[in-house]
Design an enzyme around this catalytic site. Sequence first.
Site, PDB file in Angstrom:
ATOM      1  N   PHE A  40       0.814  -1.220   0.000  1.00 18.66           N
ATOM      2  CA  PHE A  40       0.000   0.000   0.000  1.00 18.66           C
ATOM      3  C   PHE A  40       0.850   1.273   0.000  1.00 18.66           C
ATOM      4  O   PHE A  40       0.433   2.305  -0.524  1.00 18.66           O
ATOM      5  CB  PHE A  40      -0.926   0.013   1.221  1.00 18.66           C
ATOM      6  CG  PHE A  40      -2.084  -0.941   1.105  1.00 18.66           C
ATOM      7  CD1 PHE A  40      -3.091  -0.713   0.188  1.00 18.66           C
ATOM      8  CD2 PHE A  40      -2.159  -2.076   1.912  1.00 18.66           C
ATOM      9  CE1 PHE A  40      -4.170  -1.586   0.068  1.00 18.66           C
ATOM     10  CE2 PHE A  40      -3.232  -2.953   1.803  1.00 18.66           C
ATOM     11  CZ  PHE A  40      -4.238  -2.712   0.884  1.00 18.66           C
ATOM     12  N   GLU A  91      15.054  -1.934   2.904  1.00 14.95           N
ATOM     13  CA  GLU A  91      15.189  -3.003   1.907  1.00 14.95           C
ATOM     14  C   GLU A  91      16.632  -3.443   1.790  1.00 14.95           C
ATOM     15  O   GLU A  91      17.557  -2.708   2.095  1.00 14.95           O
ATOM     16  CB  GLU A  91      14.684  -2.500   0.549  1.00 14.95           C
ATOM     17  CG  GLU A  91      13.206  -2.080   0.530  1.00 14.95           C
ATOM     18  CD  GLU A  91      12.237  -3.223   0.787  1.00 14.95           C
ATOM     19  OE1 GLU A  91      12.634  -4.402   0.643  1.00 14.95           O
ATOM     20  OE2 GLU A  91      11.076  -2.931   1.153  1.00 14.95           O
ATOM     21  N   LEU A 130       4.001   1.281   7.366  1.00 15.69           N
ATOM     22  CA  LEU A 130       4.997   0.280   7.753  1.00 15.69           C
ATOM     23  C   LEU A 130       4.316  -1.038   8.091  1.00 15.69           C
ATOM     24  O   LEU A 130       3.245  -1.057   8.697  1.00 15.69           O
ATOM     25  CB  LEU A 130       5.779   0.738   8.983  1.00 15.69           C
ATOM     26  CG  LEU A 130       6.699   1.953   8.840  1.00 15.69           C
ATOM     27  CD1 LEU A 130       7.438   2.180  10.145  1.00 15.69           C
ATOM     28  CD2 LEU A 130       7.674   1.766   7.704  1.00 15.69           C
ATOM     29  N   TYR A 154      -6.744  -2.664   9.147  1.00 14.11           N
ATOM     30  CA  TYR A 154      -7.568  -3.735   8.589  1.00 14.11           C
ATOM     31  C   TYR A 154      -8.562  -4.196   9.651  1.00 14.11           C
ATOM     32  O   TYR A 154      -8.251  -4.169  10.847  1.00 14.11           O
ATOM     33  CB  TYR A 154      -6.685  -4.917   8.130  1.00 14.11           C
ATOM     34  CG  TYR A 154      -7.481  -6.015   7.480  1.00 14.11           C
ATOM     35  CD1 TYR A 154      -8.152  -5.791   6.276  1.00 14.11           C
ATOM     36  CD2 TYR A 154      -7.616  -7.262   8.079  1.00 14.11           C
ATOM     37  CE1 TYR A 154      -8.927  -6.778   5.686  1.00 14.11           C
ATOM     38  CE2 TYR A 154      -8.374  -8.267   7.485  1.00 14.11           C
ATOM     39  CZ  TYR A 154      -9.032  -8.023   6.294  1.00 14.11           C
ATOM     40  OH  TYR A 154      -9.805  -8.996   5.727  1.00 14.11           O
ATOM     41  N   TYR A 190      -7.227 -12.312  13.894  1.00 10.12           N
ATOM     42  CA  TYR A 190      -6.794 -10.994  13.414  1.00 10.12           C
ATOM     43  C   TYR A 190      -7.308  -9.863  14.323  1.00 10.12           C
ATOM     44  O   TYR A 190      -6.580  -9.398  15.202  1.00 10.12           O
ATOM     45  CB  TYR A 190      -7.182 -10.756  11.936  1.00 10.12           C
ATOM     46  CG  TYR A 190      -6.412  -9.565  11.407  1.00 10.12           C
ATOM     47  CD1 TYR A 190      -5.201  -9.722  10.745  1.00 10.12           C
ATOM     48  CD2 TYR A 190      -6.844  -8.261  11.666  1.00 10.12           C
ATOM     49  CE1 TYR A 190      -4.451  -8.635  10.340  1.00 10.12           C
ATOM     50  CE2 TYR A 190      -6.101  -7.157  11.261  1.00 10.12           C
ATOM     51  CZ  TYR A 190      -4.918  -7.356  10.605  1.00 10.12           C
ATOM     52  OH  TYR A 190      -4.172  -6.273  10.227  1.00 10.12           O
ATOM     53  N   LEU A 237      -5.394  -7.998   1.017  1.00 11.55           N
ATOM     54  CA  LEU A 237      -4.657  -8.213  -0.216  1.00 11.55           C
ATOM     55  C   LEU A 237      -3.458  -9.104   0.032  1.00 11.55           C
ATOM     56  O   LEU A 237      -2.957  -9.186   1.153  1.00 11.55           O
ATOM     57  CB  LEU A 237      -4.150  -6.877  -0.752  1.00 11.55           C
ATOM     58  CG  LEU A 237      -5.180  -6.041  -1.498  1.00 11.55           C
ATOM     59  CD1 LEU A 237      -4.596  -4.699  -1.838  1.00 11.55           C
ATOM     60  CD2 LEU A 237      -5.619  -6.757  -2.764  1.00 11.55           C
ATOM     61  N   THR A 262       0.087  -9.661   0.311  1.00 14.06           N
ATOM     62  CA  THR A 262       1.386  -8.980   0.460  1.00 14.06           C
ATOM     63  C   THR A 262       2.284  -9.954   1.218  1.00 14.06           C
ATOM     64  O   THR A 262       1.827 -11.002   1.690  1.00 14.06           O
ATOM     65  CB  THR A 262       1.289  -7.653   1.253  1.00 14.06           C
ATOM     66  OG1 THR A 262       0.809  -7.929   2.569  1.00 14.06           O
ATOM     67  CG2 THR A 262       0.353  -6.657   0.581  1.00 14.06           C
TER      68      THR A 262
HETATM   69  P1  NAD Z   1       4.333  -4.391   2.962  1.00 16.86           P
HETATM   70  O1  NAD Z   1       5.108  -5.442   3.666  1.00 16.86           O
HETATM   71  O2  NAD Z   1       4.051  -4.560   1.510  1.00 16.86           O
HETATM   72  O3  NAD Z   1       5.077  -2.958   3.118  1.00 16.86           O
HETATM   73  C1  NAD Z   1       5.794  -2.626   4.263  1.00 16.86           C
HETATM   74  C2  NAD Z   1       6.693  -1.434   4.023  1.00 16.86           C
HETATM   75  O4  NAD Z   1       7.315  -1.084   5.274  1.00 16.86           O
HETATM   76  C3  NAD Z   1       7.840  -1.672   3.031  1.00 16.86           C
HETATM   77  O5  NAD Z   1       8.034  -0.485   2.284  1.00 16.86           O
HETATM   78  C4  NAD Z   1       9.047  -1.911   3.948  1.00 16.86           C
HETATM   79  O6  NAD Z   1      10.296  -1.566   3.376  1.00 16.86           O
HETATM   80  C5  NAD Z   1       8.705  -0.952   5.063  1.00 16.86           C
HETATM   81  N1  NAD Z   1       9.381  -1.250   6.334  1.00 16.86           N
HETATM   82  C6  NAD Z   1       9.262  -2.344   7.125  1.00 16.86           C
HETATM   83  N2  NAD Z   1      10.027  -2.199   8.233  1.00 16.86           N
HETATM   84  C7  NAD Z   1      10.638  -0.987   8.131  1.00 16.86           C
HETATM   85  C8  NAD Z   1      11.533  -0.258   8.953  1.00 16.86           C
HETATM   86  N3  NAD Z   1      11.965  -0.738  10.114  1.00 16.86           N
HETATM   87  N4  NAD Z   1      11.955   0.945   8.509  1.00 16.86           N
HETATM   88  C9  NAD Z   1      11.546   1.463   7.316  1.00 16.86           C
HETATM   89  N5  NAD Z   1      10.675   0.820   6.517  1.00 16.86           N
HETATM   90  C10 NAD Z   1      10.228  -0.384   6.922  1.00 16.86           C
HETATM   91  O7  NAD Z   1       3.012  -4.204   3.781  1.00 16.86           O
HETATM   92  P2  NAD Z   1       1.522  -3.742   3.418  1.00 16.86           P
HETATM   93  O8  NAD Z   1       0.695  -4.946   3.329  1.00 16.86           O
HETATM   94  O9  NAD Z   1       1.508  -2.736   2.331  1.00 16.86           O
HETATM   95  O10 NAD Z   1       1.137  -3.043   4.802  1.00 16.86           O
HETATM   96  C11 NAD Z   1       1.165  -1.658   5.021  1.00 16.86           C
HETATM   97  C12 NAD Z   1       0.083  -1.317   6.027  1.00 16.86           C
HETATM   98  O11 NAD Z   1      -1.199  -1.654   5.467  1.00 16.86           O
HETATM   99  C13 NAD Z   1       0.193  -2.096   7.338  1.00 16.86           C
HETATM  100  O12 NAD Z   1      -0.172  -1.252   8.416  1.00 16.86           O
HETATM  101  C14 NAD Z   1      -0.848  -3.182   7.165  1.00 16.86           C
HETATM  102  O13 NAD Z   1      -1.336  -3.672   8.393  1.00 16.86           O
HETATM  103  C15 NAD Z   1      -1.907  -2.427   6.413  1.00 16.86           C
HETATM  104  N6  NAD Z   1      -2.909  -3.264   5.727  1.00 16.86           N
HETATM  105  C16 NAD Z   1      -2.545  -4.378   5.016  1.00 16.86           C
HETATM  106  C17 NAD Z   1      -3.529  -5.153   4.420  1.00 16.86           C
HETATM  107  C18 NAD Z   1      -3.188  -6.390   3.618  1.00 16.86           C
HETATM  108  O14 NAD Z   1      -4.066  -7.190   3.355  1.00 16.86           O
HETATM  109  N7  NAD Z   1      -1.965  -6.549   3.197  1.00 16.86           N
HETATM  110  C19 NAD Z   1      -4.881  -4.781   4.525  1.00 16.86           C
HETATM  111  C20 NAD Z   1      -5.219  -3.630   5.219  1.00 16.86           C
HETATM  112  C21 NAD Z   1      -4.221  -2.884   5.827  1.00 16.86           C
HETATM  113 NA    NA Z   2       3.539  -0.495   2.345  1.00 20.60          NA
END
Ligand code: NAD
Ligand code: NA
Length: 397
Positions: A53, A75, A139, A225, A235, A273, A275
């Site tokens: 996201f 990364e 994050l 979420y 969850y 989604l 991920t």
């Molecule tokens: P993702 O793993 O794709 O992205 C995580 C990001 O955080 C990456 O850019 C990573 O480099 C960065 N990151 C992680 N640790 C870090 C650190 N210590 N310092 C700097 N950057 C760091 O995750 P996502 O699924 O896009 O999740 C993002 C948010 O969306 C979360 O809060 C998640 O709970 C929420 N969310 C996810 C979903 C789903 O289904 N995937 C649904 C609703 C909400």
């Molecule tokens: Na993200």
Amino acid sequence: MMIVKPLMRGFISLTSHPVGCEKNVVNQIEYTKKKGLVSGPKKVLVIGASTGFGLASRIVSAFGSNASTIGVFFEKAPAEGKTASPGWYNSAAFQKEAAKAGLYAKSINGDAFSDEIKKKTIDLIKSDLGKVDLVVYSLASPVRTHPKTGVTHRSVLKPIGQVFTDKTVDFHTGKVTTVSIEPCVGDDIENTVAVMGGEDWQMWMEALLEADALSDNAMTVAYSYIGPQLTEAVYRRGTIGKAKDHLEATAFKISDLLKGVSGKAYVSVNKALVTQASSAIPVIPLYISLLYKIMKAEGIHEGCIEQIDRLYRERLYTNESVPTDDKGRIRIDDWEMREDIQARIVELWKQAETENLSEIGDLEGYKSDFFNLFGFGFENVNYADEVNEMVAIDNLV
Ligand code: NAD
Ligand code: NA
């Protein structure tokens, strides 16, 4: 140069494909560009900008609203014969495309939870942009070292108070089994809240405010979420749900903090989604495979880019007040949570077994999204070709 193939370990691939990752980013850029410009943000900080996201938020800011963007992420860089993590290649591609389009974009790779990276980021904002008008907090991490105490907290995905037993699927084999997850113990809840709750988001906003780096009417948004009853015990009412409760409560605290600049903090509740993070949660892959099937049949399926594009165009930047639920949350999980969609998932859930899942669920769609995360499975990418793994990110500060 090397030929890159997926190398699975547990729930992730240890390799990622530079050309496929670039394709993934370019596809998302194309999607948002086709929609035309939204009168959205102009100077944006995205924390967690390299995948999922957060990446989509950076893309919609830049290519949907011509915004200057600073992206922070954590990364792994490539080494000779060893590919980088997908977010590295995604960010390299983003920087390249932004430069082509004449958009300001700089990236910072490091631990966003640390004081050092906060300072580095804010110094960059001050010197290059002056102020930002949107801060996206996206994050997802299993660990956080607290900048004040030095304690390293680890989050867990566990139910609270009772064993959780239900169906799950190994999406690589399609095998449906019953899984039991023991309830959390000791400091599991506190640790999970420390990692995925709102404390770090608040620290970022306090530091930005302190440095006078927020424009008047600045907004900040973090992602949450909720999901259905089926996954509630593990969850939303589990350890991660406690962290999300904390994150959502923090939005109100931050809004109070931002009163001086007439700013506002929002939590947006997004759709489930595929991920890297969600693949590791038991039960969720089975739920997602049923959800995808039904939402695709209804023509309402979305990925990260569709979700965030809709968030900007139909929630955050409409020239009207931002629509929220009774708890002040933005809901772009509205289509996932539609009653008719959920009722059908409950029915399919009862039936789901190894023999019928490829028919009643979208296992193929799940797998394809999963491999896409690592740059695999894209059309017009020749995976038999050698590629340069040593890709650099331009404008990495
Ligand atoms: P993702 O793993 O794709 O992205 C995580 C990001 O955080 C990456 O850019 C990573 O480099 C960065 N990151 C992680 N640790 C870090 C650190 N210590 N310092 C700097 N950057 C760091 O995750 P996502 O699924 O896009 O999740 C993002 C948010 O969306 C979360 O809060 C998640 O709970 C929420 N969310 C996810 C979903 C789903 O289904 N995937 C649904 C609703 C909400
Ligand atoms: Na993200």
